[in-house]
Design an enzyme around this catalytic site. Sequence first.
Site, PDB file in Angstrom:
ATOM      1  N   CYS A  11       0.856  -1.182   0.000  1.00  0.00           N
ATOM      2  CA  CYS A  11       0.000   0.000   0.000  1.00  0.00           C
ATOM      3  C   CYS A  11       0.892   1.232   0.000  1.00  0.00           C
ATOM      4  O   CYS A  11       2.112   1.129   0.107  1.00  0.00           O
ATOM      5  CB  CYS A  11      -0.845   0.070   1.267  1.00  0.00           C
ATOM      6  SG  CYS A  11      -1.952  -1.319   1.510  1.00  0.00           S
ATOM      7  N   GLY A  37      -0.307   0.525  -5.232  1.00  0.00           N
ATOM      8  CA  GLY A  37      -1.611  -0.050  -4.966  1.00  0.00           C
ATOM      9  C   GLY A  37      -2.642   0.400  -5.968  1.00  0.00           C
ATOM     10  O   GLY A  37      -2.859   1.597  -6.142  1.00  0.00           O
ATOM     11  N   ASN A 113       0.371   1.227   5.773  1.00  0.00           N
ATOM     12  CA  ASN A 113       1.132   0.395   4.839  1.00  0.00           C
ATOM     13  C   ASN A 113       1.970  -0.580   5.658  1.00  0.00           C
ATOM     14  O   ASN A 113       2.771  -0.147   6.479  1.00  0.00           O
ATOM     15  CB  ASN A 113       2.043   1.270   3.963  1.00  0.00           C
ATOM     16  CG  ASN A 113       3.011   0.464   3.096  1.00  0.00           C
ATOM     17  OD1 ASN A 113       4.091   0.948   2.784  1.00  0.00           O
ATOM     18  ND2 ASN A 113       2.654  -0.733   2.714  1.00  0.00           N
ATOM     19  N   GLY A 114       1.749  -1.860   5.432  1.00  0.00           N
ATOM     20  CA  GLY A 114       2.527  -2.860   6.160  1.00  0.00           C
ATOM     21  C   GLY A 114       1.682  -4.049   6.531  1.00  0.00           C
ATOM     22  O   GLY A 114       0.604  -4.272   5.969  1.00  0.00           O
ATOM     23  N   CYS A 247      13.303  -2.998   4.302  1.00  0.00           N
ATOM     24  CA  CYS A 247      12.977  -4.028   3.306  1.00  0.00           C
ATOM     25  C   CYS A 247      13.842  -3.861   2.059  1.00  0.00           C
ATOM     26  O   CYS A 247      13.814  -2.825   1.403  1.00  0.00           O
ATOM     27  CB  CYS A 247      11.502  -3.894   2.928  1.00  0.00           C
ATOM     28  SG  CYS A 247      11.037  -4.830   1.469  1.00  0.00           S
ATOM     29  N   TYR A 253      12.409  -3.743  -6.312  1.00  0.00           N
ATOM     30  CA  TYR A 253      11.243  -3.738  -7.188  1.00  0.00           C
ATOM     31  C   TYR A 253      10.186  -2.705  -6.850  1.00  0.00           C
ATOM     32  O   TYR A 253       9.657  -2.034  -7.727  1.00  0.00           O
ATOM     33  CB  TYR A 253      10.583  -5.124  -7.144  1.00  0.00           C
ATOM     34  CG  TYR A 253       9.203  -5.178  -7.755  1.00  0.00           C
ATOM     35  CD1 TYR A 253       9.036  -5.253  -9.136  1.00  0.00           C
ATOM     36  CD2 TYR A 253       8.053  -5.125  -6.957  1.00  0.00           C
ATOM     37  CE1 TYR A 253       7.763  -5.283  -9.700  1.00  0.00           C
ATOM     38  CE2 TYR A 253       6.778  -5.152  -7.516  1.00  0.00           C
ATOM     39  CZ  TYR A 253       6.642  -5.228  -8.888  1.00  0.00           C
ATOM     40  OH  TYR A 253       5.400  -5.259  -9.443  1.00  0.00           O
ATOM     41  N   SER A 294      10.276  -3.331 -15.028  1.00  0.00           N
ATOM     42  CA  SER A 294      11.003  -3.735 -13.825  1.00  0.00           C
ATOM     43  C   SER A 294      12.500  -3.967 -14.036  1.00  0.00           C
ATOM     44  O   SER A 294      13.284  -3.850 -13.098  1.00  0.00           O
ATOM     45  CB  SER A 294      10.345  -4.977 -13.231  1.00  0.00           C
ATOM     46  OG  SER A 294      10.046  -5.907 -14.256  1.00  0.00           O
ATOM     47  N   ASP A 356      15.655  -8.925 -15.628  1.00  0.00           N
ATOM     48  CA  ASP A 356      14.505  -8.534 -14.813  1.00  0.00           C
ATOM     49  C   ASP A 356      14.967  -8.410 -13.368  1.00  0.00           C
ATOM     50  O   ASP A 356      16.048  -8.872 -13.005  1.00  0.00           O
ATOM     51  CB  ASP A 356      13.352  -9.542 -14.946  1.00  0.00           C
ATOM     52  CG  ASP A 356      11.997  -8.900 -14.595  1.00  0.00           C
ATOM     53  OD1 ASP A 356      11.972  -7.698 -14.257  1.00  0.00           O
ATOM     54  OD2 ASP A 356      10.974  -9.599 -14.670  1.00  0.00           O
ATOM     55  N   ASP A 357      14.115  -7.778 -12.564  1.00  0.00           N
ATOM     56  CA  ASP A 357      14.524  -7.531 -11.179  1.00  0.00           C
ATOM     57  C   ASP A 357      14.340  -8.761 -10.299  1.00  0.00           C
ATOM     58  O   ASP A 357      15.053  -8.934  -9.329  1.00  0.00           O
ATOM     59  CB  ASP A 357      13.699  -6.378 -10.600  1.00  0.00           C
ATOM     60  CG  ASP A 357      12.247  -6.777 -10.445  1.00  0.00           C
ATOM     61  OD1 ASP A 357      11.648  -7.178 -11.447  1.00  0.00           O
ATOM     62  OD2 ASP A 357      11.731  -6.723  -9.324  1.00  0.00           O
ATOM     63  N   CYS A 393       6.962 -13.182   2.490  1.00  0.00           N
ATOM     64  CA  CYS A 393       7.151 -11.900   3.190  1.00  0.00           C
ATOM     65  C   CYS A 393       6.038 -11.751   4.214  1.00  0.00           C
ATOM     66  O   CYS A 393       4.865 -11.910   3.900  1.00  0.00           O
ATOM     67  CB  CYS A 393       7.097 -10.738   2.209  1.00  0.00           C
ATOM     68  SG  CYS A 393       7.163  -9.147   3.084  1.00  0.00           S
ATOM     69  N   CYS A 444      16.166  -6.000   5.993  1.00  0.00           N
ATOM     70  CA  CYS A 444      15.349  -7.208   6.119  1.00  0.00           C
ATOM     71  C   CYS A 444      15.570  -8.025   4.854  1.00  0.00           C
ATOM     72  O   CYS A 444      15.233  -7.588   3.756  1.00  0.00           O
ATOM     73  CB  CYS A 444      13.866  -6.886   6.274  1.00  0.00           C
ATOM     74  SG  CYS A 444      12.866  -8.402   6.296  1.00  0.00           S
ATOM     75  N   CYS A 447      12.880 -12.729   2.884  1.00  0.00           N
ATOM     76  CA  CYS A 447      12.365 -13.504   1.748  1.00  0.00           C
ATOM     77  C   CYS A 447      13.495 -14.208   0.987  1.00  0.00           C
ATOM     78  O   CYS A 447      13.244 -15.098   0.189  1.00  0.00           O
ATOM     79  CB  CYS A 447      11.535 -12.614   0.816  1.00  0.00           C
ATOM     80  SG  CYS A 447      12.448 -11.229   0.117  1.00  0.00           S
TER      81      CYS A 447
HETATM   82  P1  AMP Z   1       6.769 -14.097 -11.840  1.00  0.00           P
HETATM   83  O1  AMP Z   1       6.255 -13.882 -13.203  1.00  0.00           O
HETATM   84  O2  AMP Z   1       5.776 -14.772 -10.930  1.00  0.00           O
HETATM   85  O3  AMP Z   1       8.110 -14.787 -11.787  1.00  0.00           O
HETATM   86  O4  AMP Z   1       6.961 -12.662 -11.171  1.00  0.00           O
HETATM   87  C1  AMP Z   1       8.066 -11.890 -11.498  1.00  0.00           C
HETATM   88  C2  AMP Z   1       7.672 -10.613 -12.132  1.00  0.00           C
HETATM   89  O5  AMP Z   1       6.719  -9.934 -11.311  1.00  0.00           O
HETATM   90  C3  AMP Z   1       8.841  -9.685 -12.286  1.00  0.00           C
HETATM   91  O6  AMP Z   1       8.724  -9.039 -13.537  1.00  0.00           O
HETATM   92  C4  AMP Z   1       8.734  -8.716 -11.131  1.00  0.00           C
HETATM   93  O7  AMP Z   1       9.139  -7.421 -11.518  1.00  0.00           O
HETATM   94  C5  AMP Z   1       7.268  -8.749 -10.763  1.00  0.00           C
HETATM   95  N1  AMP Z   1       7.046  -8.833  -9.302  1.00  0.00           N
HETATM   96  C6  AMP Z   1       7.858  -9.314  -8.366  1.00  0.00           C
HETATM   97  N2  AMP Z   1       7.306  -9.250  -7.136  1.00  0.00           N
HETATM   98  C7  AMP Z   1       6.102  -8.701  -7.292  1.00  0.00           C
HETATM   99  C8  AMP Z   1       5.027  -8.357  -6.405  1.00  0.00           C
HETATM  100  N3  AMP Z   1       5.099  -8.559  -5.084  1.00  0.00           N
HETATM  101  N4  AMP Z   1       3.932  -7.783  -6.946  1.00  0.00           N
HETATM  102  C9  AMP Z   1       3.840  -7.588  -8.271  1.00  0.00           C
HETATM  103  N5  AMP Z   1       4.804  -7.897  -9.157  1.00  0.00           N
HETATM  104  C10 AMP Z   1       5.917  -8.446  -8.680  1.00  0.00           C
END
Ligand code: AMP
Length: 463
Positions: A11, A37, A113-114, A247, A253, A294, A356-357, A393, A444, A447
């Site tokens: 949030c 959000g 938020n949390g 965090c 991300y 991302s 990707d991140d 998390c 933290c 995860c």
């Molecule tokens: P996935 O497709 O399930 O492997 O999710 C990874 C992708 O979702 C990456 O492109 C991340 O940037 C994005 N992502 C990672 N964590 C979250 C999150 N908590 N909420 C939304 N997107 C996320």
Amino acid sequence: MNDQKDIRENCAVFGIRSSKDIFTDAYYGLYALQHRGQESAGIATYTNTNSDKGEINVHKDMGLVSEVFKGVYLEGNVGIGHVRYSTTGSSEIKNAQPLTINYAKGSFAMAHNGNILNADELKRILEGRGSIFATTTDTEIIAQLIAQEHMKTNDFIDGIKNAMEYLKGAYSLVILYDGKVIGVRDGWGFRPLVLGKKKDTYVISSESCALDTLDIKLVRDIKPSEIVVIGEKLESYTGKKHKISHCMFEYVYFSRPDSIMNEIPIYDVRKKMGEILARESPVSADLVIPVPDSGITASVGYSKESNIPYSEGLMKNRYVGRTFILPDQNQRERSVRVKLNPITSEIKDKKIVLIDDSIVRGTTLRRLIRILREGGVAKVHVRISCPPIRFPCMYGIDMQTHEEFIASKKSVEQIKNEIGADSLAYISLDGLIDAIGLPKEKLCLGCLTGDYPIKKAKQMKLG
Ligand code: AMP
């Protein structure tokens, strides 16, 4: 926030006090925080009425900021706001924020938020003392706790301080009380919260990007355990302290790259992650291509460090929300194609580094690599700017169960095969910490390591 179905959410919170009406600023502030959000949005303002208590006006609804406030205007020169993001099951208007609490000493509005770990236990105790709950959120548990402690201590700030003694978990709060905005950050400092100022306008926000939108100067982070009161003057108090645990995923991300958090620009961190990744896991390739959005900043760093040209090989439909908004896996699979399309003329017969991140379930990359191969790419080397995510998390990021993490069951080699990459490498834990630039003890990393800052709480007694 957490509801009783054990659903965790991200949030954003926002608070503002000025000499003029604040609604428009609150609206644009929330607009800048929309990435945190997209499920519901709300604003509460305070207006002085003839009674000495004043009045709290709230408008909140499901949907994006632009949808929720169409044709709406709330008067008042002080207010708070909230955007909420969640997954299946908790999409209910009653859980939207800000939340208003009425009790013997008056009323206040609050946004959170949390995620609170001992919410169920606190709720039982508060119900035993007579609290009646209208929502299923832990936000209401915090608010009822503050109200009860206020009644006990006769002082609102002492009430917050007492509540902080009992709360275990992540909470960045904004509270609208008696014409003041109060910002509270838990003693661990899990989620961000910053303070901004311009002339007689003060702002509290989850991220500094909202201040930029309003041309408000970032003053500083609200410190872990700090209570900032914005009334006629600014006051600061200290609540319960804990071991600082920012965090790491906010840097990886969640936050916007133009935000500055704990005095560190997110953009610099992400770029450095890419540079470190290029040093740790080099590969011969023609192009560095980000997963938009991302992977963009880390790709800039990877390209700079490796001297491999950066290219936009994938086009994003920016009118589609985040993948995770869709409630089931089937819809998620499809949404990747709706969202991203390869530029075949750019990638055909090329060896690419795809950045990707993070990988959560692996859905995004599995689908993307398939699409890239259909587009004629020669090789796909995947590089990820966060170490493998293996553990849920508990502190407010939407990653809830072990089952959803591909890395909790599979090795890097198995993940590489499953997503169909030619090679796969993640940044190391040391590399990540180096990029963030904070000491490991202040982060933290739950995860990633399963080592959580808050150990299982002992049976608690409220005083
Ligand atoms: P996935 O497709 O399930 O492997 O999710 C990874 C992708 O979702 C990456 O492109 C991340 O940037 C994005 N992502 C990672 N964590 C979250 C999150 N908590 N909420 C939304 N997107 C996320």
